[in-house]
Design a protein around this motif. Structure first.
Motif, PDB file in Angstrom:
ATOM      1  N   LYS A  21     101.960  53.321   5.227  1.00  0.00           N
ATOM      2  CA  LYS A  21     100.678  53.026   4.523  1.00  0.00           C
ATOM      3  C   LYS A  21     100.948  53.033   3.118  1.00  0.00           C
ATOM      4  O   LYS A  21     100.614  52.407   2.164  1.00  0.00           O
ATOM      5  N   ARG A  24     102.591  49.886   1.878  1.00  0.00           N
ATOM      6  CA  ARG A  24     101.723  49.095   1.949  1.00  0.00           C
ATOM      7  C   ARG A  24     100.730  49.064   0.510  1.00  0.00           C
ATOM      8  O   ARG A  24     100.624  48.089   0.153  1.00  0.00           O
ATOM      9  N   ASP A  25     100.444  50.399   0.425  1.00  0.00           N
ATOM     10  CA  ASP A  25      99.489  50.490  -0.803  1.00  0.00           C
ATOM     11  C   ASP A  25     100.280  50.101  -2.030  1.00  0.00           C
ATOM     12  O   ASP A  25      99.716  49.606  -3.065  1.00  0.00           O
ATOM     13  N   GLY A  28     100.721  46.726  -2.548  1.00  0.00           N
ATOM     14  CA  GLY A  28      99.319  45.742  -2.585  1.00  0.00           C
ATOM     15  C   GLY A  28      98.891  45.154  -1.381  1.00  0.00           C
ATOM     16  O   GLY A  28      98.132  44.189  -1.595  1.00  0.00           O
ATOM     17  N   ALA A  30      96.815  44.700   2.124  1.00  0.00           N
ATOM     18  CA  ALA A  30      95.579  45.246   2.591  1.00  0.00           C
ATOM     19  C   ALA A  30      95.508  44.445   3.825  1.00  0.00           C
ATOM     20  O   ALA A  30      95.732  43.275   4.081  1.00  0.00           O
ATOM     21  N   PRO A  31      94.576  45.144   4.880  1.00  0.00           N
ATOM     22  CA  PRO A  31      94.238  44.406   6.107  1.00  0.00           C
ATOM     23  C   PRO A  31      93.571  43.120   5.683  1.00  0.00           C
ATOM     24  O   PRO A  31      92.676  43.151   4.996  1.00  0.00           O
ATOM     25  N   GLN A  33      94.608  40.434   4.397  1.00  0.00           N
ATOM     26  CA  GLN A  33      94.925  39.679   3.135  1.00  0.00           C
ATOM     27  C   GLN A  33      96.297  38.897   3.422  1.00  0.00           C
ATOM     28  O   GLN A  33      97.049  39.432   4.092  1.00  0.00           O
ATOM     29  N   TYR A  35      99.824  37.181   3.183  1.00  0.00           N
ATOM     30  CA  TYR A  35     101.089  37.689   2.657  1.00  0.00           C
ATOM     31  C   TYR A  35     102.149  36.692   2.652  1.00  0.00           C
ATOM     32  O   TYR A  35     101.747  35.679   3.371  1.00  0.00           O
ATOM     33  N   PRO A  49     102.083  40.351  -0.929  1.00  0.00           N
ATOM     34  CA  PRO A  49     100.843  39.902  -0.802  1.00  0.00           C
ATOM     35  C   PRO A  49     100.944  38.319  -1.714  1.00  0.00           C
ATOM     36  O   PRO A  49     101.812  38.285  -2.573  1.00  0.00           O
ATOM     37  N   TYR A  91      93.931  52.901  10.347  1.00  0.00           N
ATOM     38  CA  TYR A  91      94.079  52.143  11.471  1.00  0.00           C
ATOM     39  C   TYR A  91      93.838  52.688  12.886  1.00  0.00           C
ATOM     40  O   TYR A  91      94.308  53.480  13.115  1.00  0.00           O
TER      41      TYR A  91
END
Length: 93
Positions: A21, A24-25, A28, A30-31, A33, A35, A49, A91
């Motif tokens: 996580k 991922r943060d 950038g 995000a679920p 989104q 990529y 992304p 999640y």
């Protein structure tokens, strides 16, 4: 703190991998989104992304901040379930 921290995992039989996580943060991601996945000249797989607007230095700084935010949170003996809940965030499989 090492700005190029290495995380390891195991790919599922379906070819799925878990991106922690914090990473991922920082990237950038995000679920839901879109990529992109690229293979660079060194054979490294890159995931980003599609609407990346940060330059490389900004992304490295954001990643370092995300990794620093979890530094020291886990002590020896923490359950795998706890660590995975923290890494995955909200999640639910």
């Amino acid at each position: 703190m090492n700005h190029h921290a290495t995380k390891t995992g195991t790919m599922t039989s379906k070819g799925q991998v878990l991106i922690p996580k914090a990473l991922r943060d920082a990237a950038g991601l995000a679920p839901g989104q879109p990529y992109k996945v690229e293979l660079d000249e060194n054979g490294h797989v890159l995931v980003a992304p599609l609407d990346v607007t940060l330059d490389v230095e900004q992304r490295l700084a954001a990643q370092a901040m995300a990794l620093e935010s979890i530094e020291g949170r886990y002590v020896f003996g923490a359950s795998t379930d706890r660590v995975m809940r923290d890494l995955r965030g909200d999640y639910q499989p």
